[in-house]
Scaffold this active site. Structure first.
Site, short mmCIF file in Angstrom:
data_model
loop_
_atom_site.label_atom_id
_atom_site.label_comp_id
_atom_site.label_asym_id
_atom_site.label_seq_id
_atom_site.Cartn_x
_atom_site.Cartn_y
_atom_site.Cartn_z
N LYS A 201 0.84 -1.21 0.00
CA LYS A 201 0.00 0.00 0.00
C LYS A 201 0.87 1.25 0.00
CE LYS A 201 -0.98 2.35 3.41
NZ LYS A 201 -1.32 2.95 4.71
N CYS B 250 -18.37 5.08 6.91
CA CYS B 250 -18.32 3.62 6.97
C CYS B 250 -17.27 3.18 8.00
CB CYS B 250 -18.02 3.04 5.59
SG CYS B 250 -18.45 1.30 5.43
N CYS C 272 -24.79 3.89 8.78
CA CYS C 272 -25.57 3.48 7.61
C CYS C 272 -26.76 4.41 7.36
CB CYS C 272 -26.05 2.04 7.79
SG CYS C 272 -24.71 0.83 7.89
N CYS D 173 -25.81 7.20 5.15
CA CYS D 173 -25.08 6.81 3.94
C CYS D 173 -25.99 6.70 2.73
CB CYS D 173 -24.36 5.48 4.19
SG CYS D 173 -23.41 4.92 2.76
N CYS E 239 -26.11 -1.36 -0.38
CA CYS E 239 -25.03 -2.02 0.35
C CYS E 239 -25.51 -3.27 1.08
CB CYS E 239 -24.43 -1.03 1.36
SG CYS E 239 -23.10 -1.76 2.37
#
Length: 211
Positions: free
Chosen positions: A119, A189, A196, A199, A205
């Site tokens: 990463k 998230c 949620c 969101c 989702c």
């Protein structure tokens, strides 16, 4: 949801931690160092450590001349700071000996450095060299991509997630997905108790429906 660019990563990520007035070689070194410090560490803590290091003149030579206890004091409380002191010193010595104080310009050479994972290497290629070598997948990206089922089947590691994402996500989107999802993971998230209800992905989702 990310249009405000108001998450910690937007102000304090690796591309914001280096000295803009420094020579290119020093800027690239500072980018790599900020990424090494950022592992298992909040952006605010990484940025603070970088600020303290830069106040002492953050170059390969200055780090190699610094004793371990001073370096540890300056980077504390980043995660695993004792290990990072060791990795930073080892990597800095390699950069001085093999790369004339610069950082390597290839993914393979970057991941071969002590304390540098995939990463970090992908982000270093993007921020320091302006080259998109792959998708940088950290814990935020790994978590969110799995919650959204973007990998088809669940993946067990960030590297597995990266390979699965790169199979279908158009290459022109690779450079922006890390910043978008990291900020989304910092604000909405969340690892525990994701928000949620706030969101816009709620209807799409699987995780929001407990699937």
């Amino acid at each position: 949801m990310r249009s405000g660019k108001d998450a910690p990563v937007d102000q304090l990520g690796a591309e914001h931690c280096y000295d803009l007035s420094a020579p290119p070689k020093v800027r690239r070194y500072q980018v790599l160092l900020s990424l090494m410090l950022s592992s298992q560490t909040k952006d605010q803590v990484t940025a603070g450590a970088m600020q303290r290091l830069r106040a002492r003149g953050l170059t390969v030579d200055s780090i190699l001349q610094m004793d371990d206890s001073t370096l540890g004091t300056l980077i504390y409380p980043v995660g695993f700071w004792r290990n990072k002191v060791k990795y930073i010193k080892q990597t800095s010595a390699i950069l001085q000996q093999r790369y004339d104080g610069d950082i390597p310009a290839s993914l393979a050479e970057l991941v071969a450095l002590p304390g540098v994972g995939p990463k970090m290497a992908h982000l270093a290629m993007a921020v320091a060299w302006g080259t998109v070598s792959g998708i940088a997948v950290d814990t935020h990206v790994h978590r969110i991509v799995n919650r959204l089922r973007w990998t088809g089947k669940a993946t067990k590691s960030p590297e597995e997630t990266r390979r699965a994402l790169e199979e279908w996500l158009p290459r022109e989107l690779w450079s922006e997905i890390n910043g978008l999802l990291v900020g989304f993971g910092q604000q909405t998230c969340l690892p525990l108790h994701p928000r949620c209800q706030a969101c816009l992905n709620q209807a799409l989702c699987p995780a929001a429906h407990g699937l």
